[in-house]
Design a protein around this motif. Structure first.
Motif, mmCIF file in Angstrom:
data_model
loop_
_atom_site.group_PDB
_atom_site.id
_atom_site.type_symbol
_atom_site.label_atom_id
_atom_site.label_comp_id
_atom_site.label_asym_id
_atom_site.label_seq_id
_atom_site.Cartn_x
_atom_site.Cartn_y
_atom_site.Cartn_z
ATOM 1 N N GLY A 46 -10.365 -0.249 31.407
ATOM 2 C CA GLY A 46 -10.597 -1.681 31.592
ATOM 3 C C GLY A 46 -12.079 -2.006 31.653
ATOM 4 O O GLY A 46 -12.840 -1.675 30.737
ATOM 5 N N THR A 47 -12.508 -2.627 32.739
ATOM 6 C CA THR A 47 -13.930 -2.942 32.921
ATOM 7 C C THR A 47 -14.681 -1.820 33.626
ATOM 8 O O THR A 47 -15.813 -2.026 34.087
ATOM 9 C CB THR A 47 -14.111 -4.265 33.681
ATOM 10 O OG1 THR A 47 -13.434 -4.188 34.942
ATOM 11 C CG2 THR A 47 -13.562 -5.433 32.876
ATOM 12 N N GLY A 48 -14.064 -0.649 33.720
ATOM 13 C CA GLY A 48 -14.789 0.556 34.116
ATOM 14 C C GLY A 48 -15.049 0.752 35.587
ATOM 15 O O GLY A 48 -15.899 1.575 35.943
ATOM 16 N N SER A 49 -14.304 0.074 36.466
ATOM 17 C CA SER A 49 -14.637 0.185 37.890
ATOM 18 C C SER A 49 -14.466 1.607 38.410
ATOM 19 O O SER A 49 -15.301 2.106 39.181
ATOM 20 C CB SER A 49 -13.801 -0.794 38.726
ATOM 21 O OG SER A 49 -12.427 -0.482 38.647
ATOM 22 N N VAL A 50 -13.390 2.294 37.997
ATOM 23 C CA VAL A 50 -13.178 3.674 38.442
ATOM 24 C C VAL A 50 -14.176 4.610 37.779
ATOM 25 O O VAL A 50 -14.799 5.459 38.441
ATOM 26 C CB VAL A 50 -11.731 4.104 38.167
ATOM 27 C CG1 VAL A 50 -11.569 5.614 38.331
ATOM 28 C CG2 VAL A 50 -10.771 3.374 39.099
ATOM 29 N N ALA A 51 -14.358 4.478 36.481
ATOM 30 C CA ALA A 51 -15.320 5.321 35.772
ATOM 31 C C ALA A 51 -16.717 5.175 36.362
ATOM 32 O O ALA A 51 -17.445 6.160 36.544
ATOM 33 C CB ALA A 51 -15.335 4.960 34.292
ATOM 34 N N ARG A 52 -17.089 3.950 36.672
ATOM 35 C CA ARG A 52 -18.428 3.677 37.216
ATOM 36 C C ARG A 52 -18.592 4.327 38.591
ATOM 37 O O ARG A 52 -19.634 4.917 38.895
ATOM 38 C CB ARG A 52 -18.629 2.164 37.297
ATOM 39 C CG ARG A 52 -20.026 1.715 37.542
ATOM 40 C CD ARG A 52 -20.237 0.263 37.124
ATOM 41 N NE ARG A 52 -19.116 -0.611 37.403
ATOM 42 C CZ ARG A 52 -18.254 -1.048 36.475
ATOM 43 N NH1 ARG A 52 -18.363 -0.687 35.217
ATOM 44 N NH2 ARG A 52 -17.256 -1.843 36.811
ATOM 45 N N THR A 53 -17.585 4.224 39.433
ATOM 46 C CA THR A 53 -17.674 4.835 40.765
ATOM 47 C C THR A 53 -17.785 6.347 40.664
ATOM 48 O O THR A 53 -18.545 6.991 41.403
ATOM 49 C CB THR A 53 -16.458 4.447 41.608
ATOM 50 O OG1 THR A 53 -16.396 3.022 41.720
ATOM 51 C CG2 THR A 53 -16.553 5.049 43.004
ATOM 52 N N ILE A 54 -17.029 6.944 39.753
ATOM 53 C CA ILE A 54 -17.113 8.395 39.546
ATOM 54 C C ILE A 54 -18.513 8.778 39.087
ATOM 55 O O ILE A 54 -19.089 9.786 39.537
ATOM 56 C CB ILE A 54 -16.037 8.840 38.547
ATOM 57 C CG1 ILE A 54 -14.649 8.699 39.172
ATOM 58 C CG2 ILE A 54 -16.273 10.277 38.103
ATOM 59 C CD1 ILE A 54 -13.514 8.935 38.202
ATOM 60 N N ALA A 55 -19.095 7.967 38.203
ATOM 61 C CA ALA A 55 -20.466 8.243 37.750
ATOM 62 C C ALA A 55 -21.464 8.109 38.893
ATOM 63 O O ALA A 55 -22.372 8.940 39.045
ATOM 64 C CB ALA A 55 -20.833 7.301 36.611
ATOM 65 N N VAL A 56 -21.304 7.076 39.709
ATOM 66 C CA VAL A 56 -22.198 6.872 40.853
ATOM 67 C C VAL A 56 -22.112 8.052 41.814
ATOM 68 O O VAL A 56 -23.125 8.447 42.423
ATOM 69 C CB VAL A 56 -21.853 5.554 41.572
ATOM 70 C CG1 VAL A 56 -22.542 5.465 42.931
ATOM 71 C CG2 VAL A 56 -22.239 4.356 40.711
ATOM 72 N N ARG A 57 -20.942 8.653 41.928
ATOM 73 C CA ARG A 57 -20.741 9.770 42.849
ATOM 74 C C ARG A 57 -21.175 11.113 42.255
ATOM 75 O O ARG A 57 -20.937 12.152 42.862
ATOM 76 C CB ARG A 57 -19.287 9.824 43.314
ATOM 77 C CG ARG A 57 -18.948 8.698 44.294
ATOM 78 C CD ARG A 57 -17.564 8.842 44.861
ATOM 79 N NE ARG A 57 -17.334 7.855 45.915
ATOM 80 C CZ ARG A 57 -16.869 8.135 47.133
ATOM 81 N NH1 ARG A 57 -16.582 9.391 47.468
ATOM 82 N NH2 ARG A 57 -16.698 7.185 48.020
ATOM 83 N N GLY A 83 -26.822 1.143 37.129
ATOM 84 C CA GLY A 83 -27.734 2.234 36.812
ATOM 85 C C GLY A 83 -27.051 3.531 36.457
ATOM 86 O O GLY A 83 -27.589 4.613 36.709
ATOM 87 N N VAL A 84 -25.860 3.447 35.835
ATOM 88 C CA VAL A 84 -25.138 4.658 35.447
ATOM 89 C C VAL A 84 -24.772 4.569 33.973
ATOM 90 O O VAL A 84 -24.776 3.494 33.363
ATOM 91 C CB VAL A 84 -23.859 4.869 36.287
ATOM 92 C CG1 VAL A 84 -24.221 5.064 37.754
ATOM 93 C CG2 VAL A 84 -22.899 3.701 36.108
#
Length: 257
Positions: A46-57, A83-84
């Motif tokens: 979708g709009t990447g909320s899970v992917a983005r959080t995984i990248a931030v972590r 910033g990911v």
């Protein structure tokens, strides 16, 4: 009424569907696997909320899979602000075209019901390296008696009689069978309940970005629903922000071959 297409509501989706809370990712790291250094694929991103959080972590690499360019365009803007970097592939969860045996984590959050489950589970098994994990997760509002989700569901059903996703419990035990049939071992689940605070504006946006409203109805119908929804919230739920009960459920499996 149109077929379900979240691309029609991409802006509201990006703004008002913030995704899973940090507590969910904390549990994954405690009981499934560390995210730091992982190679991850987010199906139905979708709009990447899970992917983005995984990248931030601290994941080593993250790829989001979704057929909608409208949604992933929003995701790229949000990634830049965070910033990911996340790579996006416009294809389906059942046939990603990504290399076999190449990932440590495959996650499918708030989307499994849109997939052909057996094909998606087999594709996830193909993508994972031995020892890798799959997580299927949901963040569902709970229409408890007297709650704002219950009252909102009543309005959605009036506006869209073809909508059938009401009255949910937030539990999806069939996912465990999907994983077993897909060849995964150590299949298990966890769940917990959480109240998520929403302003009236944010809850209205969250509902506009739902399958029953913005992803299905024509723009004029969405606008008419939103006015009715705003009036109902002001009359029946004057607190702002207001608590919306939700349940998080996750099914987990491991590739052992």
């Amino acid at each position: 009424m149109r077929g379900v297409d979240f691309g029609h509501t991409a802006a509201d989706y990006a703004t008002h569907r913030a995704g899973f809370p940090d507590s969910f990712f904390d549990l994954l790291e405690q009981h499934v696997m560390p995210i730091q250094g992982a190679r991850a694929v987010d199906l139905g991103t979708g709009t990447g909320s899970v992917a983005r959080t995984i990248a931030v972590r601290g994941a080593a690499s993250v790829i989001g899979v979704d057929p909608s360019d409208a949604l992933t365009s929003q995701a790229r803007n949000l990634d830049k602000a965070a910033g990911v970097q996340v790579g996006y592939v416009h294809t389906t969860a059942e046939s990603t075209g990504l290399p076999s045996d190449s990932f440590d984590l495959v996650i499918a959050a708030q989307c499994w019901w849109w997939f052909e489950a057996q094909a998606a589970a087999m594709e996830a098994h193909r993508l994972l390296a031995p020892g890798g994990h799959i997580v299927i997760a949901s963040l569902d509002w709970l229409p408890l008696p007297g709650s704002v989700p219950e009252a909102t569901e009543q309005l959605i059903r009036q506006a869209n009689p073809g909508w059938t996703l009401y009255g949910g419990t937030g539990r999806h035990p069939g996912w465990l069978d999907d994983l077993k049939h897909g060849g995964f071992s150590n299949v298990r689940s966890f769940e917990y309940d959480i109240d998520i605070p929403y302003t009236h504006e944010a809850w209205r946006g969250r509902i506009r970005a739902s399958a029953g409203i913005g992803a299905t109805l024509a723009p004029a119908q969405v606008a008419a629903f939103d006015r009715t929804h705003a009036d109902m919230l002001a009359e029946r739920f004057p607190d702002d922000p207001l608590p919306a009960p939700h349940r998080i459920y996750a099914a987990i499996g491991r590739r052992t071959e």
